[in-house]
Design an enzyme around this catalytic site. Structure first.
Site, PDB file in Angstrom:
ATOM      1  N   SER A   1      28.869  71.319  37.286  1.00 55.01           N
ATOM      2  CA  SER A   1      29.210  69.913  37.007  1.00 55.01           C
ATOM      3  C   SER A   1      29.737  69.799  35.590  1.00 55.01           C
ATOM      4  O   SER A   1      29.384  70.611  34.708  1.00 55.01           O
ATOM      5  CB  SER A   1      27.980  69.024  37.160  1.00 55.01           C
ATOM      6  OG  SER A   1      28.249  67.729  36.660  1.00 55.01           O
TER       7      SER A   1
ATOM      8  N   TYR B   1      18.753  67.634  35.014  1.00 52.45           N
ATOM      9  CA  TYR B   1      19.936  67.972  35.822  1.00 52.45           C
ATOM     10  C   TYR B   1      21.002  68.648  34.958  1.00 52.45           C
ATOM     11  O   TYR B   1      21.570  69.676  35.339  1.00 52.45           O
ATOM     12  CB  TYR B   1      20.487  66.706  36.487  1.00 52.45           C
ATOM     13  CG  TYR B   1      21.756  66.944  37.290  1.00 52.45           C
ATOM     14  CD1 TYR B   1      21.749  67.787  38.397  1.00 52.45           C
ATOM     15  CD2 TYR B   1      22.956  66.338  36.924  1.00 52.45           C
ATOM     16  CE1 TYR B   1      22.913  68.015  39.127  1.00 52.45           C
ATOM     17  CE2 TYR B   1      24.119  66.558  37.656  1.00 52.45           C
ATOM     18  CZ  TYR B   1      24.099  67.397  38.755  1.00 52.45           C
ATOM     19  OH  TYR B   1      25.238  67.635  39.476  1.00 52.45           O
TER      20      TYR B   1
HETATM   21  P1  NAP Z   1      25.227  65.356  48.783  1.00 54.68           P
HETATM   22  O1  NAP Z   1      26.244  64.390  49.280  1.00 54.68           O
HETATM   23  O2  NAP Z   1      23.872  64.853  48.449  1.00 54.68           O
HETATM   24  O3  NAP Z   1      25.085  66.548  49.827  1.00 54.68           O
HETATM   25  C1  NAP Z   1      24.150  67.557  49.531  1.00 54.68           C
HETATM   26  C2  NAP Z   1      24.231  68.661  50.538  1.00 54.68           C
HETATM   27  O4  NAP Z   1      23.274  69.663  50.167  1.00 54.68           O
HETATM   28  C3  NAP Z   1      23.869  68.213  51.941  1.00 54.68           C
HETATM   29  O5  NAP Z   1      24.658  68.932  52.857  1.00 54.68           O
HETATM   30  C4  NAP Z   1      22.401  68.627  52.055  1.00 54.68           C
HETATM   31  O6  NAP Z   1      22.013  68.935  53.395  1.00 54.68           O
HETATM   32  C5  NAP Z   1      22.403  69.895  51.251  1.00 54.68           C
HETATM   33  N1  NAP Z   1      21.084  70.273  50.791  1.00 54.68           N
HETATM   34  C6  NAP Z   1      20.208  69.550  50.036  1.00 54.68           C
HETATM   35  N2  NAP Z   1      19.098  70.265  49.830  1.00 54.68           N
HETATM   36  C7  NAP Z   1      19.256  71.459  50.459  1.00 54.68           C
HETATM   37  C8  NAP Z   1      18.462  72.611  50.612  1.00 54.68           C
HETATM   38  N3  NAP Z   1      17.246  72.693  50.059  1.00 54.68           N
HETATM   39  N4  NAP Z   1      18.945  73.645  51.339  1.00 54.68           N
HETATM   40  C9  NAP Z   1      20.170  73.571  51.916  1.00 54.68           C
HETATM   41  N5  NAP Z   1      20.979  72.506  51.789  1.00 54.68           N
HETATM   42  C10 NAP Z   1      20.519  71.463  51.070  1.00 54.68           C
HETATM   43  O7  NAP Z   1      25.731  66.115  47.454  1.00 54.68           O
HETATM   44  P2  NAP Z   1      27.155  66.135  46.715  1.00 54.68           P
HETATM   45  O8  NAP Z   1      27.277  64.886  45.921  1.00 54.68           O
HETATM   46  O9  NAP Z   1      28.230  66.504  47.693  1.00 54.68           O
HETATM   47  O10 NAP Z   1      26.912  67.329  45.678  1.00 54.68           O
HETATM   48  C11 NAP Z   1      27.114  68.687  46.049  1.00 54.68           C
HETATM   49  C12 NAP Z   1      27.081  69.559  44.820  1.00 54.68           C
HETATM   50  O11 NAP Z   1      28.032  69.096  43.865  1.00 54.68           O
HETATM   51  C13 NAP Z   1      25.735  69.571  44.081  1.00 54.68           C
HETATM   52  O12 NAP Z   1      25.467  70.869  43.594  1.00 54.68           O
HETATM   53  C14 NAP Z   1      25.962  68.618  42.924  1.00 54.68           C
HETATM   54  O13 NAP Z   1      25.115  68.882  41.834  1.00 54.68           O
HETATM   55  C15 NAP Z   1      27.420  68.908  42.620  1.00 54.68           C
HETATM   56  N6  NAP Z   1      28.107  67.816  41.923  1.00 54.68           N
HETATM   57  C16 NAP Z   1      28.169  66.569  42.496  1.00 54.68           C
HETATM   58  C17 NAP Z   1      28.834  65.560  41.817  1.00 54.68           C
HETATM   59  C18 NAP Z   1      28.926  64.162  42.378  1.00 54.68           C
HETATM   60  O14 NAP Z   1      29.249  63.240  41.604  1.00 54.68           O
HETATM   61  N7  NAP Z   1      28.714  63.954  43.683  1.00 54.68           N
HETATM   62  C19 NAP Z   1      29.425  65.818  40.576  1.00 54.68           C
HETATM   63  C20 NAP Z   1      29.337  67.088  40.032  1.00 54.68           C
HETATM   64  C21 NAP Z   1      28.678  68.090  40.722  1.00 54.68           C
HETATM   65  P3  NAP Z   1      21.065  67.944  54.240  1.00 54.68           P
HETATM   66  O15 NAP Z   1      21.849  66.661  54.364  1.00 54.68           O
HETATM   67  O16 NAP Z   1      20.862  68.643  55.517  1.00 54.68           O
HETATM   68  O17 NAP Z   1      19.830  67.751  53.417  1.00 54.68           O
END
Ligand code: NAP
Length: 245
Positions: free
Chosen positions: A140, A153
């Site tokens: 991130s 985080y």
């Molecule tokens: P999200 O919409 O919350 O989706 C999270 C995904 O991770 C879901 O598929 C969830 O599966 C899975 N997951 C959660 N816990 C898990 C576990 N213990 N084992 C296996 N799978 C698991 O997240 P996102 O916003 O797309 O973020 C994804 C990544 O991008 C993260 O690493 C986050 O830190 C990074 N990121 C996000 C942003 C942002 O603004 N969104 C910005 C920078 C970086 P289930 O639904 O089955 O639980």
């Protein structure tokens, strides 16, 4: 197609950034393991979309913060497609807590999933990968932007960047590359469930390109890092953040 005959595991691919990464890798010819923890329907929808487009994919449930389930994920990938060439460590959680609200549980929950899981999954991957393989960590912009109220985080993503740089040096001699994508704020299901959604307008306002991101902004960078187009890149952090630093 840039990823013909490659096999990719994408952790946390049932929704959000991971789901779009899985679809884009499959569109470039990779067979994709769509990992999820609880959202079976979401993961199956991603698989169905890939299959309908003529691609190859399976959904595999595994809580990647659990070591026994990490191994089972690789075994399922090998059973389905015979090998692993690309690991995308995308599953992650982001919790808001100013310093006075930080607890050991809050720390361990985030470090277990955002740092320890990618580390142990990389160990399992490296034991199986051939030269030309690629590990991509979804980090991130917060690893260096360091915004207030998400100290734990931010620290997980800074640690993940350190892991990226270090493992690049350990695995380079074997022709295995390790890089990260560092997104800015991205509109996902997880963001909508988080208090961070409240920062959307303020972050758009300080982003040079004037908006927050979409999953579609992120996945092409992952395809690039998975493919031979980035064949002389390793240990790098690719920021996709609309210019936010
Ligand atoms: P999200 O919409 O919350 O989706 C999270 C995904 O991770 C879901 O598929 C969830 O599966 C899975 N997951 C959660 N816990 C898990 C576990 N213990 N084992 C296996 N799978 C698991 O997240 P996102 O916003 O797309 O973020 C994804 C990544 O991008 C993260 O690493 C986050 O830190 C990074 N990121 C996000 C942003 C942002 O603004 N969104 C910005 C920078 C970086 P289930 O639904 O089955 O639980």
């Amino acid at each position: 197609m840039k990823l013909q005959n490659k096999v990719a595991i994408v952790t946390g691919a049932s929704k959000g950034i991971g789901a779009n990464i899985a679809e884009k890798l499959a569109a470039e010819g990779a067979a994709v393991v769509v990992n999820y923890a609880s959202s079976q329907a979401g993961a199956q929808a991603v698989v169905d979309k890939i299959l309908a487009a003529g691609g190859r994919a399976v959904a595999v449930r595994a809580d990647v913060s659990e070591p026994t389930e990490q191994l089972a994920l690789f075994e399922a990938a090998e059973k389905a497609f015979g090998k692993v060439d690309v690991l995308v460590n995308n599953a992650g959680i982001y919790e808001v807590a100013p310093l006075e609200q930080v607890t050991a549980d809050h720390f361990h929950r985030q470090f277990n999933l955002n740092v320890l899981a990618p580390l142990l999954l990389s160990q399992l991957a490296a034991a199986r990968m051939q030269a030309g393989s690629s590990i991509i960590n979804v980090s991130s912009v917060v690893s260096t932007l360091s915004p207030a109220n998400t100290v734990v985080y931010n620290a997980t993503k800074a640690a993940l960047d350190a892991l990226t740089r270090t493992l690049a040096k350990e695995l380079g001699a074997r022709g295995i590359r390790v890089n990260s994508i560092n997104p800015g704020l991205v509109e996902t299901e997880g963001l909508h469930a988080s208090p961070l959604i409240g920062a959307r307008e303020a972050l758009a306002a300080i982003t040079p390109l004037g908006r927050i991101g979409k999953p579609e902004d992120i996945a092409p960078g992952v395809v690039f890092l998975a493919s031979d187009d980035s064949g002389w890149m390793t240990g790098d952090n690719l920021y996709i953040a609309g210019g936010l630093r």
